[in-house]
Design a protein around this motif. Structure first.
Motif, PDB file in Angstrom:
ATOM      1  N   ARG A 216      69.722  14.414 -24.177  1.00  0.00           N
ATOM      2  CA  ARG A 216      68.299  14.197 -23.904  1.00  0.00           C
ATOM      3  C   ARG A 216      67.472  14.452 -25.173  1.00  0.00           C
ATOM      4  NH1 ARG A 216      63.648  16.297 -22.628  1.00  0.00           N
ATOM      5  NH2 ARG A 216      64.312  18.396 -23.163  1.00  0.00           N
ATOM      6  N   ASN A 220      65.292  11.630 -27.552  1.00  0.00           N
ATOM      7  CA  ASN A 220      63.832  11.701 -27.635  1.00  0.00           C
ATOM      8  C   ASN A 220      63.346  11.709 -29.083  1.00  0.00           C
ATOM      9  OD1 ASN A 220      62.588  11.615 -25.064  1.00  0.00           O
ATOM     10  ND2 ASN A 220      63.388  13.630 -24.586  1.00  0.00           N
ATOM     11  N   TYR A 369      72.332  10.692  -9.075  1.00  0.00           N
ATOM     12  CA  TYR A 369      71.108  11.499  -8.945  1.00  0.00           C
ATOM     13  C   TYR A 369      69.879  10.628  -8.644  1.00  0.00           C
ATOM     14  CZ  TYR A 369      68.941  16.057  -9.836  1.00  0.00           C
ATOM     15  OH  TYR A 369      68.290  17.262  -9.704  1.00  0.00           O
ATOM     16  N   TYR A 371      69.315   7.654  -9.849  1.00  0.00           N
ATOM     17  CA  TYR A 371      69.029   6.700 -10.931  1.00  0.00           C
ATOM     18  C   TYR A 371      69.584   5.302 -10.644  1.00  0.00           C
ATOM     19  CZ  TYR A 371      67.109  10.348 -13.917  1.00  0.00           C
ATOM     20  OH  TYR A 371      66.312  11.339 -14.442  1.00  0.00           O
ATOM     21  N   ARG A 373      68.501   3.393  -8.616  1.00  0.00           N
ATOM     22  CA  ARG A 373      67.359   2.501  -8.367  1.00  0.00           C
ATOM     23  C   ARG A 373      67.022   1.656  -9.583  1.00  0.00           C
ATOM     24  NH1 ARG A 373      65.157   7.213  -6.441  1.00  0.00           N
ATOM     25  NH2 ARG A 373      63.741   7.259  -8.212  1.00  0.00           N
ATOM     26  N   THR A 374      67.309   2.173 -10.770  1.00  0.00           N
ATOM     27  CA  THR A 374      66.892   1.450 -11.984  1.00  0.00           C
ATOM     28  C   THR A 374      67.997   1.282 -13.019  1.00  0.00           C
ATOM     29  OG1 THR A 374      66.063   3.574 -12.807  1.00  0.00           O
ATOM     30  CG2 THR A 374      64.449   2.073 -11.854  1.00  0.00           C
ATOM     31  N   TYR A 375      69.028   2.124 -12.962  1.00  0.00           N
ATOM     32  CA  TYR A 375      70.082   2.041 -13.972  1.00  0.00           C
ATOM     33  C   TYR A 375      71.301   1.300 -13.432  1.00  0.00           C
ATOM     34  CZ  TYR A 375      67.646   5.086 -17.226  1.00  0.00           C
ATOM     35  OH  TYR A 375      66.740   5.596 -18.107  1.00  0.00           O
TER      36      TYR A 375
ATOM     37  N   ILE B 121      65.142  -4.598  -9.358  1.00  0.00           N
ATOM     38  CA  ILE B 121      64.573  -3.260  -9.187  1.00  0.00           C
ATOM     39  C   ILE B 121      63.461  -3.405  -8.149  1.00  0.00           C
ATOM     40  CG2 ILE B 121      63.207  -1.475 -10.349  1.00  0.00           C
ATOM     41  CD1 ILE B 121      64.913  -2.051 -12.847  1.00  0.00           C
ATOM     42  N   ASN B 122      63.464  -2.529  -7.170  1.00  0.00           N
ATOM     43  CA  ASN B 122      62.562  -2.704  -6.028  1.00  0.00           C
ATOM     44  C   ASN B 122      61.090  -2.756  -6.395  1.00  0.00           C
ATOM     45  OD1 ASN B 122      63.395  -2.994  -3.240  1.00  0.00           O
ATOM     46  ND2 ASN B 122      64.823  -1.359  -3.749  1.00  0.00           N
ATOM     47  N   ASP B 201      59.496   2.411  -9.334  1.00  0.00           N
ATOM     48  CA  ASP B 201      60.777   2.861  -9.873  1.00  0.00           C
ATOM     49  C   ASP B 201      60.814   2.813 -11.404  1.00  0.00           C
ATOM     50  OD1 ASP B 201      61.900   3.255  -7.310  1.00  0.00           O
ATOM     51  OD2 ASP B 201      62.357   1.114  -7.148  1.00  0.00           O
ATOM     52  N   LYS B 202      60.091   1.854 -11.987  1.00  0.00           N
ATOM     53  CA  LYS B 202      60.187   1.665 -13.447  1.00  0.00           C
ATOM     54  C   LYS B 202      58.842   1.160 -13.969  1.00  0.00           C
ATOM     55  CE  LYS B 202      63.326  -0.423 -16.881  1.00  0.00           C
ATOM     56  NZ  LYS B 202      64.530  -1.261 -17.059  1.00  0.00           N
ATOM     57  N   ARG B 216      56.946   8.744 -21.819  1.00  0.00           N
ATOM     58  CA  ARG B 216      58.057   9.605 -22.228  1.00  0.00           C
ATOM     59  C   ARG B 216      58.217  10.755 -21.232  1.00  0.00           C
ATOM     60  NH1 ARG B 216      59.611  13.941 -24.788  1.00  0.00           N
ATOM     61  NH2 ARG B 216      57.508  14.805 -24.818  1.00  0.00           N
ATOM     62  N   SER B 219      59.496   9.717 -17.763  1.00  0.00           N
ATOM     63  CA  SER B 219      60.878   9.228 -17.788  1.00  0.00           C
ATOM     64  C   SER B 219      61.865  10.376 -18.008  1.00  0.00           C
ATOM     65  CB  SER B 219      61.067   8.155 -18.855  1.00  0.00           C
ATOM     66  OG  SER B 219      61.001   8.715 -20.147  1.00  0.00           O
ATOM     67  N   ASN B 220      61.363  11.534 -18.449  1.00  0.00           N
ATOM     68  CA  ASN B 220      62.225  12.705 -18.602  1.00  0.00           C
ATOM     69  C   ASN B 220      62.317  13.526 -17.310  1.00  0.00           C
ATOM     70  OD1 ASN B 220      63.471  12.819 -21.178  1.00  0.00           O
ATOM     71  ND2 ASN B 220      61.500  13.215 -22.128  1.00  0.00           N
ATOM     72  N   ASP B 221      61.588  13.094 -16.282  1.00  0.00           N
ATOM     73  CA  ASP B 221      61.589  13.803 -14.999  1.00  0.00           C
ATOM     74  C   ASP B 221      62.272  12.918 -13.971  1.00  0.00           C
ATOM     75  OD1 ASP B 221      61.111  15.172 -12.682  1.00  0.00           O
ATOM     76  OD2 ASP B 221      58.954  14.753 -12.620  1.00  0.00           O
ATOM     77  N   PHE B 222      63.323  13.436 -13.331  1.00  0.00           N
ATOM     78  CA  PHE B 222      64.077  12.564 -12.418  1.00  0.00           C
ATOM     79  C   PHE B 222      63.266  12.207 -11.173  1.00  0.00           C
ATOM     80  CE2 PHE B 222      65.775  14.597  -8.552  1.00  0.00           C
ATOM     81  CZ  PHE B 222      65.342  15.889  -8.738  1.00  0.00           C
ATOM     82  N   ARG B 223      62.188  12.940 -10.906  1.00  0.00           N
ATOM     83  CA  ARG B 223      61.316  12.534  -9.801  1.00  0.00           C
ATOM     84  C   ARG B 223      60.221  11.571 -10.280  1.00  0.00           C
ATOM     85  NH1 ARG B 223      63.301  15.813  -5.867  1.00  0.00           N
ATOM     86  NH2 ARG B 223      63.415  18.039  -6.251  1.00  0.00           N
ATOM     87  N   GLY B 224      60.218  11.278 -11.588  1.00  0.00           N
ATOM     88  CA  GLY B 224      59.219  10.391 -12.153  1.00  0.00           C
ATOM     89  C   GLY B 224      59.647   8.934 -12.062  1.00  0.00           C
ATOM     90  N   ALA B 226      61.581   5.475 -14.389  1.00  0.00           N
ATOM     91  CA  ALA B 226      62.225   4.956 -15.597  1.00  0.00           C
ATOM     92  C   ALA B 226      61.186   4.173 -16.408  1.00  0.00           C
ATOM     93  CB  ALA B 226      63.391   4.054 -15.228  1.00  0.00           C
TER      94      ALA B 226
END
Lengths: 440, 440
Positions: A216, A220, A369, A371, A373-375, B121-122, B201-202, B216, B219-224, B226
């Motif tokens: 990570r 960055n 996790y 992801y 949804r987008t990866y 992607i949805n 999602d993105k 940035r 995208s570093n937060d998994f609840r955020g 991509a």
């Protein structure tokens, strides 16, 4: 294991049931990793050796693994092992070779040719975890696509001592830059380079919390390195109806659970009896497993969900977005168009997750996790990049010029407009001169 | 503009000449953005309105732009403008439609079928900057692939008041969720959702330092959410030989320079006379430009590099990895196989960058700042994800079983092995039972 009836839950309860536990790495890991990276950037190989001694309790004689050691490793492996690794290699190569992209060429309007070309990423770094058991399969999953993509340089880092199987597969994949280095320090070495380790453009591979945090951090930093995808605990979700064999389901859930205490394991079924029989089968099979302790911890947070219908099972799966999705139903193939947000999907009784983990041909590096949804499932595309190319004829530009000029004016970008009009002016002058010459 | 002779430089000087200036955003921006995100997460729409008032000096009556406003915007546009935007739309749609991926199906060995499928992607969020001039072209570059990919929801955020051209293109792209919101607060709204703005999602699209930092952080937060790719200042590199027209080159360099004071502009040529004539042409053309001040600042850090040969020009370009690469040489097509690390390549006299910026069909969202080494030109693939599917027959699993078992043993993962052996045991039991029945 907890069995829940989906319909008995409120919307909020449903939502929170499927929420993954937050990974709280703590400022501690962030700071440790940041120090490790700074040390490797400053002291290079010396730092790499010191940190390997500190974290892996071993100070290798050399950072680079020589060809003699690789040959010796191959000599020590059994014929059976070599044959297995070769068959896995062949299947993975076949599936990834089929992913090659041809150049796309489209004439969007007369005289306006647009192309999409792909190029291999020049240099890639493959991180292979060490620890209690070696993971030659991860070398296959990263090394084969790097080889097929035609990456000019592939660097492999793994904590010493590196297992014979790993060295053997590295050789199969044509990798000669193999280094005795693991953890955050290996990621730092590949991202910034040291005297021994070449700086790479992109780093791939799984690892512990330190490796994940190091990936990570270097991704960055624009002077660092790109990475494959964000990491998280491994997961499986099984959709099963009455036609499924509870023993198979239990075995699949357990093979996910043994990965680690944080593995996520979910069964969704419209049949309460299947949930019960799977729970029983898990207890029976668990008793025989060497890694039962790990599996038991993972099962503590796992779920058996009883849904109203197969349709609801699918909707739960699509919402959860599992890394691995196993479908054991009467006609699993029919469900594929309805399935979304999964890393890899396994259809029917004879497709356990472990075939995809090792040898069927698909990649086992998958988004997890949530992801999904987008990866994407790791593939050849991740070892390449797409560039576009365009070429207009004078006529093509002339046809497109009014459009470009009008939009450039709307955006207030005068030089954008002039890059077109200066060409049109010269073209007209040339045409006029030509006409004049002909008339003369 | 600085003219340098490549061969007169030491290796270190060459390296530092091509190094991009570090973007030092400062802890300031990080902290401001982090506060903005926290505020939007906590107070939703109220925060969005307050922050819009604070940063954009306007408090819109509604956050969502209604269909009436979109229709009114369309009615205000000239026929010429609509026609231009429609032609651009058509070309971009044609090129991106051609990028659709068919399902890949490979039988890697008998009875082992592996597939690669793609899914849209949805939900996607499109960020369109506001400011002095509207950017309808960016709506095209993000909205068209989102539409072709079949993303179920596309959300567009742009700082109010949103220009008519932007609303018109949004409608062309079938986007109905349009919001009066810009800056970090818009990114936060799309990443986490508010009462009005759907969580996506993105998130795609360019922006200032605050937008970039917000992308940035989320995208570093998994609840955020991509994001499309890391951002950086825009760049062009031109490779030209004696056959190139210095006026065209100057116009191309200036159309990049007018983007912003931090734009990077580079000419590489084996001909000293071309460098001189381009420098002259730039001065001449600069005098006529409305955005001359901005362009002049960008030119301050730009470079005219005289190389030994065309081969050296290519190697310099590949090392620098420009976002836009313009090739004006005798036979530019011949050079394509040698070109690497570029976002988009423009071949010949009649392919100025501005055609790709607007209307030829290629995407203008491109990796920059050296990210061309690993990132791709934005395309349909970025609005989709790839999943793998596998299906084995009983015979297929039987053939592959010894390989999976052998590797699982090497990796010490017993449950992985058992997921295969339990199936083999049952299969053999069934076959034995079948044989017994026949014999009876």
């Amino acid at each position: 294991m907890k069995t829940v009836v989906w319909q008995s839950l409120s919307d909020n309860q449903q939502e929170s049931l499927l929420q993954r536990p937050a990974i709280t790495e703590g400022a501690n890991i962030t700071a440790i990793v940041s120090d490790v990276i700074a040390d490797v950037r400053q002291r290079g190989d010396d730092a790499l050796l010191d940190l390997t001694e500190k974290f892996d309790n071993i100070r290798p004689e050399t950072i680079k693994v020589g060809p003699d050691e690789v040959d010796a490793a191959a000599a020590r492996l059994s014929g059976k092992m070599k044959q297995a690794l070769q068959q896995a290699y062949d299947n993975i190569a076949t599936f990834h070779k089929a992913q090659e992209q041809k150049t796309l060429r489209v004439e969007t309007q007369p005289g306006v040719v647009c192309e999409q070309v792909t190029r291999p990423i020049n240099s890639v770094g493959l991180y292979i975890p060490g620890g209690s058991a070696p993971l030659p399969s991860t070398v296959l999953m990263l090394g084969v696509p790097a080889q097929i993509a035609g990456c000019r340089q592939a660097v492999l880092c793994s904590p010493p001592p590196i297992a014979d199987e790993i060295l053997y597969v590295a050789k199969l994949c044509g990798i000669t830059d193999i280094y005795n280095a693991g953890g955050a320090q290996a990621v730092a070495a590949m991202a910034y380079g040291t005297e021994s380790v070449a700086k790479v453009d992109k780093i791939f591979g799984p690892g512990n919390a330190f490796v994940t945090e190091a990936k990570r951090q270097v991704s960055n930093d624009f002077r660092g390195s790109a990475i494959d995808m964000p990491a998280g605990p491994s997961e499986v979700l099984v959709i099963a109806d009455t036609t499924a064999d509870p023993d198979f389901i239990a075995a699949d859930l357990l093979s996910q659970a043994e990965h680690g205490p944080d593995s996520q394991v979910v069964l969704v079924t419209p049949e309460p009896s299947i949930a019960d029989r799977v729970a029983d089968a898990i207890q029976r099979q668990l008793a025989e497993l060497p890694r039962a302790d790990i599996a038991r911890q993972a099962l503590g947070s796992s779920l058996l969900i009883v849904a109203d219908s197969l349709t609801q099972c699918i909707s739960i799966s699509n919402h959860y977005g599992p890394e691995h999705l196993i479908v054991q139903t009467r006609n699993p193939r029919k469900l594929v168009p309805l399935l979304d947000n999964a890393g890899s999907i396994f259809l029917g009784d004879w497709s356990p997750e472990s075939v995809g983990d090792y040898a069927s041909g698909t990649n086992h590096v998958l988004p997890t996790y949530g992801y999904t949804r987008t990866y994407s499932s790791l593939g050849l595309a991740d070892f390449t990049k797409r560039m576009t190319v365009q070429e207009l004829s004078a006529d093509g530009l002339q046809q497109l010029a009014p459009t470009v000029v009008t939009i450039a004016e709307a955006e207030g970008l005068d030089a954008h407009k002039r890059a077109v009009t200066i060409r049109m002016d010269k073209l007209q002058a040339r045409q006029a001169a030509l006409t004049a010459t002909k008339e003369a």
